[in-house]
Design an enzyme around this catalytic site. Structure first.
Site, PDB file in Angstrom:
ATOM      1  N   GLY A 101      92.805   3.344  55.325  1.00  0.00           N
ATOM      2  CA  GLY A 101      93.432   3.172  56.630  1.00  0.00           C
ATOM      3  C   GLY A 101      92.730   2.206  57.556  1.00  0.00           C
ATOM      4  N   HIS A 102      91.555   1.702  57.180  1.00  0.00           N
ATOM      5  CA  HIS A 102      90.800   0.805  58.057  1.00  0.00           C
ATOM      6  C   HIS A 102      90.794  -0.589  57.449  1.00  0.00           C
ATOM      7  CE1 HIS A 102      87.201  -0.554  60.436  1.00  0.00           C
ATOM      8  NE2 HIS A 102      87.923   0.051  61.358  1.00  0.00           N
ATOM      9  N   TYR A 103      91.731  -1.401  57.891  1.00  0.00           N
ATOM     10  CA  TYR A 103      91.945  -2.750  57.355  1.00  0.00           C
ATOM     11  C   TYR A 103      92.158  -2.719  55.839  1.00  0.00           C
ATOM     12  CZ  TYR A 103      90.076  -4.154  61.880  1.00  0.00           C
ATOM     13  OH  TYR A 103      89.847  -4.289  63.208  1.00  0.00           O
TER      14      TYR A 103
END
Length: 145
Positions: A46-48
C-alpha cells in the site's frame, strides 16, 4: 543478540517488530542493530506499490526500538506489564535516502542523556554505508495506567 533475545527486550511483535539483530551494545553508551527489509513487509503493497518505499515513520520507529533495547540493557532490566516504554519526542528528523525491499538498515543509536526517566538519543539508519535517516529521539518509561 539474535531475534530470540531481542524478543525479551521489546514488547513488539509481528508486524511491528522492526529490529532483527543487535550487532553490538555497550550499555550506557551505544548500540548497533539491523533491520532486514523484505518485499514481504506488510506496508509495501500500500505504500507506493509501483515503487515500494519503507515509510519514514517506520524507519524512525526502528531507531526507537533500537534505543529501547539500549535503555533496557543500560537499566539491566526487561519490559514488564507494570510499565510502558513510550516514544515521547522526535527532533531533527531527516530522511536522506529511500529504503526499499532488499535493503539492510544498520541502525546506530547513541545515548545522549538520561535524567529522571527521560532518555535522549542520537540515532542514524544507514543503507550500504549511506545515511538513510537520522533523528534525535526522546523516550520515557512510565507506569502502566
Amino acid at each position: 543478540m539474535d531475534i530470540h533475545e531481542i524478543l525479551n527486550y521489546l514488547p513488539h511483535r509481528y508486524p511491528f517488530l522492526l529490529v532483527d539483530r543487535v550487532l553490538d551494545v555497550v550499555p550506557g553508551e551505544r548500540i548497533t542493530a539491523l533491520k532486514n527489509v523484505s518485499m514481504n513487509e506488510p506496508f509495501f503493497p500500500g505504500h507506493y506499490p509501483h515503487h515500494p518505499v519503507m515509510p519514514g515513520v517506520l524507519v524512525v520507529e526502528a531507531m526507537a526500538q533500537t534505543a529501547a533495547i539500549l535503555s533496557f540493557k543500560t537499566m539491566d532490566s526487561k519490559p514488564d506489564d507494570k510499565s510502558v516504554y513510550y516514544f515521547v519526542g522526535i527532533d531533527n528528523a531527516r530522511f536522506k535516502k529511500p529504503v526499499g525491499p532488499g535493503d539492510q538498515l544498520v541502525i546506530e543509536v547513541t545515548l545522549a542523556a538520561n535524567k529522571r526517566g527521560i532518555w535522549k538519543f542520537s540515532a542514524t539508519a544507514k543503507v550500504d554505508g549511506q545515511v538513510a535517516a537520522e533523528a534525535d529521539l526522546i523516550c520515557a518509561v512510565r507506569p502502566t495506567p
